[in-house]
Scaffold this motif. Structure first.
Motif, PDB file in Angstrom:
ATOM      1  N   SER A 189      -9.238   9.225   3.802  1.00 44.94           N
ATOM      2  CA  SER A 189      -9.383   8.534   5.085  1.00 44.94           C
ATOM      3  C   SER A 189      -8.845   7.103   4.981  1.00 44.94           C
ATOM      4  CB  SER A 189     -10.840   8.526   5.555  1.00 44.94           C
ATOM      5  OG  SER A 189     -11.651   7.789   4.660  1.00 44.94           O
ATOM      6  N   TYR A 190      -8.911   6.541   3.793  1.00 44.77           N
ATOM      7  CA  TYR A 190      -8.360   5.207   3.572  1.00 44.77           C
ATOM      8  C   TYR A 190      -6.841   5.250   3.717  1.00 44.77           C
ATOM      9  CZ  TYR A 190      -7.760   0.575   1.545  1.00 44.77           C
ATOM     10  OH  TYR A 190      -7.433  -0.741   1.346  1.00 44.77           O
ATOM     11  N   ILE A 191      -6.220   6.289   3.167  1.00 45.30           N
ATOM     12  CA  ILE A 191      -4.768   6.453   3.286  1.00 45.30           C
ATOM     13  C   ILE A 191      -4.371   6.527   4.759  1.00 45.30           C
ATOM     14  CG2 ILE A 191      -2.799   8.000   2.810  1.00 45.30           C
ATOM     15  CD1 ILE A 191      -3.717   6.471   0.335  1.00 45.30           C
ATOM     16  N   GLY A 192      -5.129   7.248   5.551  1.00 44.02           N
ATOM     17  CA  GLY A 192      -4.848   7.341   6.983  1.00 44.02           C
ATOM     18  C   GLY A 192      -4.867   5.975   7.644  1.00 44.02           C
ATOM     19  N   GLY A 193      -5.854   5.155   7.308  1.00 40.83           N
ATOM     20  CA  GLY A 193      -5.937   3.806   7.859  1.00 40.83           C
ATOM     21  C   GLY A 193      -4.773   2.928   7.426  1.00 40.83           C
ATOM     22  N   VAL A 194      -4.349   3.094   6.171  1.00 40.11           N
ATOM     23  CA  VAL A 194      -3.200   2.334   5.657  1.00 40.11           C
ATOM     24  C   VAL A 194      -1.942   2.741   6.415  1.00 40.11           C
ATOM     25  CG1 VAL A 194      -1.688   2.012   3.651  1.00 40.11           C
ATOM     26  CG2 VAL A 194      -4.173   1.932   3.365  1.00 40.11           C
ATOM     27  N   GLU A 195      -1.735   4.039   6.591  1.00 39.43           N
ATOM     28  CA  GLU A 195      -0.533   4.522   7.276  1.00 39.43           C
ATOM     29  C   GLU A 195      -0.479   4.063   8.730  1.00 39.43           C
ATOM     30  OE1 GLU A 195      -0.079   8.733   6.795  1.00 39.43           O
ATOM     31  OE2 GLU A 195       0.463   8.544   4.687  1.00 39.43           O
ATOM     32  N   ARG A 196      -1.617   3.938   9.366  1.00 42.29           N
ATOM     33  CA  ARG A 196      -1.655   3.462  10.753  1.00 42.29           C
ATOM     34  C   ARG A 196      -1.542   1.945  10.849  1.00 42.29           C
ATOM     35  NH1 ARG A 196      -5.682   7.178  10.582  1.00 42.29           N
ATOM     36  NH2 ARG A 196      -7.292   5.562  10.533  1.00 42.29           N
ATOM     37  N   GLY A 197      -1.640   1.254   9.725  1.00 42.35           N
ATOM     38  CA  GLY A 197      -1.614  -0.199   9.737  1.00 42.35           C
ATOM     39  C   GLY A 197      -2.952  -0.802  10.096  1.00 42.35           C
ATOM     40  N   ASP A 198      -4.004   0.013  10.095  1.00 40.47           N
ATOM     41  CA  ASP A 198      -5.351  -0.454  10.428  1.00 40.47           C
ATOM     42  C   ASP A 198      -6.006  -1.189   9.270  1.00 40.47           C
ATOM     43  OD1 ASP A 198      -5.065   0.794  12.866  1.00 40.47           O
ATOM     44  OD2 ASP A 198      -6.233   2.571  12.299  1.00 40.47           O
ATOM     45  N   ARG A 199      -5.560  -0.919   8.063  1.00 38.74           N
ATOM     46  CA  ARG A 199      -6.169  -1.508   6.864  1.00 38.74           C
ATOM     47  C   ARG A 199      -5.308  -2.652   6.354  1.00 38.74           C
ATOM     48  NH1 ARG A 199     -11.127   0.997   5.061  1.00 38.74           N
ATOM     49  NH2 ARG A 199     -11.118   3.019   6.060  1.00 38.74           N
ATOM     50  N   ASN A 200      -5.941  -3.734   6.025  1.00 36.85           N
ATOM     51  CA  ASN A 200      -5.259  -4.860   5.386  1.00 36.85           C
ATOM     52  C   ASN A 200      -5.473  -4.679   3.889  1.00 36.85           C
ATOM     53  OD1 ASN A 200      -3.900  -7.209   4.912  1.00 36.85           O
ATOM     54  ND2 ASN A 200      -5.569  -8.549   5.558  1.00 36.85           N
ATOM     55  N   ILE A 201      -4.574  -3.964   3.248  1.00 33.37           N
ATOM     56  CA  ILE A 201      -4.788  -3.560   1.862  1.00 33.37           C
ATOM     57  C   ILE A 201      -4.468  -4.687   0.886  1.00 33.37           C
ATOM     58  CG2 ILE A 201      -4.395  -1.139   2.367  1.00 33.37           C
ATOM     59  CD1 ILE A 201      -1.646  -1.363   1.122  1.00 33.37           C
ATOM     60  N   SER A 202      -5.108  -4.638  -0.258  1.00 33.66           N
ATOM     61  CA  SER A 202      -4.855  -5.617  -1.316  1.00 33.66           C
ATOM     62  C   SER A 202      -3.615  -5.208  -2.104  1.00 33.66           C
ATOM     63  CB  SER A 202      -6.051  -5.689  -2.258  1.00 33.66           C
ATOM     64  OG  SER A 202      -6.164  -4.481  -2.992  1.00 33.66           O
ATOM     65  N   LEU A 203      -3.114  -6.139  -2.888  1.00 36.88           N
ATOM     66  CA  LEU A 203      -1.986  -5.818  -3.764  1.00 36.88           C
ATOM     67  C   LEU A 203      -2.378  -4.769  -4.792  1.00 36.88           C
ATOM     68  CD1 LEU A 203      -0.435  -9.355  -4.341  1.00 36.88           C
ATOM     69  CD2 LEU A 203       0.459  -7.501  -2.922  1.00 36.88           C
ATOM     70  N   GLU A 204      -3.626  -4.807  -5.235  1.00 35.51           N
ATOM     71  CA  GLU A 204      -4.097  -3.813  -6.203  1.00 35.51           C
ATOM     72  C   GLU A 204      -4.067  -2.410  -5.598  1.00 35.51           C
ATOM     73  OE1 GLU A 204      -5.791  -6.689  -5.587  1.00 35.51           O
ATOM     74  OE2 GLU A 204      -5.521  -7.724  -7.495  1.00 35.51           O
ATOM     75  N   THR A 205      -4.471  -2.299  -4.339  1.00 37.58           N
ATOM     76  CA  THR A 205      -4.439  -0.993  -3.670  1.00 37.58           C
ATOM     77  C   THR A 205      -3.000  -0.541  -3.449  1.00 37.58           C
ATOM     78  OG1 THR A 205      -6.555  -1.436  -2.592  1.00 37.58           O
ATOM     79  CG2 THR A 205      -5.171   0.280  -1.618  1.00 37.58           C
ATOM     80  N   LEU A 206      -2.145  -1.477  -3.058  1.00 38.40           N
ATOM     81  CA  LEU A 206      -0.736  -1.137  -2.878  1.00 38.40           C
ATOM     82  C   LEU A 206      -0.131  -0.661  -4.195  1.00 38.40           C
ATOM     83  CD1 LEU A 206       1.628  -1.007  -0.922  1.00 38.40           C
ATOM     84  CD2 LEU A 206       2.124  -3.401  -1.483  1.00 38.40           C
ATOM     85  N   GLU A 207      -0.517  -1.292  -5.287  1.00 38.45           N
ATOM     86  CA  GLU A 207      -0.037  -0.878  -6.609  1.00 38.45           C
ATOM     87  C   GLU A 207      -0.507   0.538  -6.936  1.00 38.45           C
ATOM     88  OE1 GLU A 207       0.393  -2.910 -10.949  1.00 38.45           O
ATOM     89  OE2 GLU A 207      -1.594  -3.028 -10.040  1.00 38.45           O
ATOM     90  N   LYS A 208      -1.736   0.880  -6.578  1.00 38.21           N
ATOM     91  CA  LYS A 208      -2.232   2.244  -6.806  1.00 38.21           C
ATOM     92  C   LYS A 208      -1.395   3.264  -6.044  1.00 38.21           C
ATOM     93  CE  LYS A 208      -7.096   1.118  -7.631  1.00 38.21           C
ATOM     94  NZ  LYS A 208      -8.472   1.294  -7.133  1.00 38.21           N
ATOM     95  N   ILE A 209      -1.041   2.924  -4.814  1.00 34.52           N
ATOM     96  CA  ILE A 209      -0.237   3.835  -3.993  1.00 34.52           C
ATOM     97  C   ILE A 209       1.162   3.980  -4.594  1.00 34.52           C
ATOM     98  CG2 ILE A 209       0.852   4.116  -1.724  1.00 34.52           C
ATOM     99  CD1 ILE A 209      -1.735   2.813  -0.547  1.00 34.52           C
ATOM    100  N   ILE A 210       1.763   2.867  -4.993  1.00 35.91           N
ATOM    101  CA  ILE A 210       3.094   2.898  -5.620  1.00 35.91           C
ATOM    102  C   ILE A 210       3.055   3.736  -6.891  1.00 35.91           C
ATOM    103  CG2 ILE A 210       4.811   1.472  -6.811  1.00 35.91           C
ATOM    104  CD1 ILE A 210       4.072  -0.749  -4.709  1.00 35.91           C
ATOM    105  N   ASN A 211       2.035   3.530  -7.710  1.00 36.34           N
ATOM    106  CA  ASN A 211       1.897   4.314  -8.942  1.00 36.34           C
ATOM    107  C   ASN A 211       1.657   5.786  -8.631  1.00 36.34           C
ATOM    108  OD1 ASN A 211       2.281   2.066 -10.567  1.00 36.34           O
ATOM    109  ND2 ASN A 211       0.102   1.667 -10.797  1.00 36.34           N
TER     110      ASN A 211
END
Length: 115
Positions: A34-56
């Motif tokens: 559900s967090y991924i869904g929020g990120v994809e919609r631009g609803d979540r202001n994600i941290s660099l650490e979270t962005l790194e997890k997604i990239i990895n």
């Protein structure tokens, strides 16, 4: 469009190019779907650490997340190829490159012979 929306759209594009569901990306990144869904919609202001997890999770270079101004079938096809080879060894990528070159050379020869 703002940065969270642009990054979210790009994450969605990469996920779809990989043929993954939000659940599969979440599992690969160690996040909740559900967090991924929020990120994809631009609803979540994600941290660099979270962005790194997604990239990895995607196993792509970090700059791929920020390539969001090239909307085309060409770009989508290229993204699909990048995600297909991501996570492969250097030897595997070299073998795939050799195969692709041989295929493209064959196509060119066939096109020249039909002219």
């Amino acid at each position: 469009m703002n940065l969270p929306e642009s990054v979210g759209n790009r994450i969605r594009e990469l996920r779809k190019a990989k043929g993954w569901t939000q659940e599969q990306l979440a599992e690969a990144a160690g996040l909740h779907y559900s967090y991924i869904g929020g990120v994809e919609r631009g609803d979540r202001n994600i941290s660099l650490e979270t962005l790194e997890k997604i990239i990895n999770g995607f196993q792509v270079p970090a700059e791929e997340i920020f390539k969001f101004n090239e909307e085309s079938e060409y770009k989508r096809a290229l993204d699909e190829h990048i995600t297909l080879i991501s996570g492969k060894s250097a030897d595997e990528i070299a073998s795939l490159t050799k195969i692709n070159k041989e295929i493209l050379n064959t196509i060119e020869k066939l096109q020249k012979s039909s002219d």
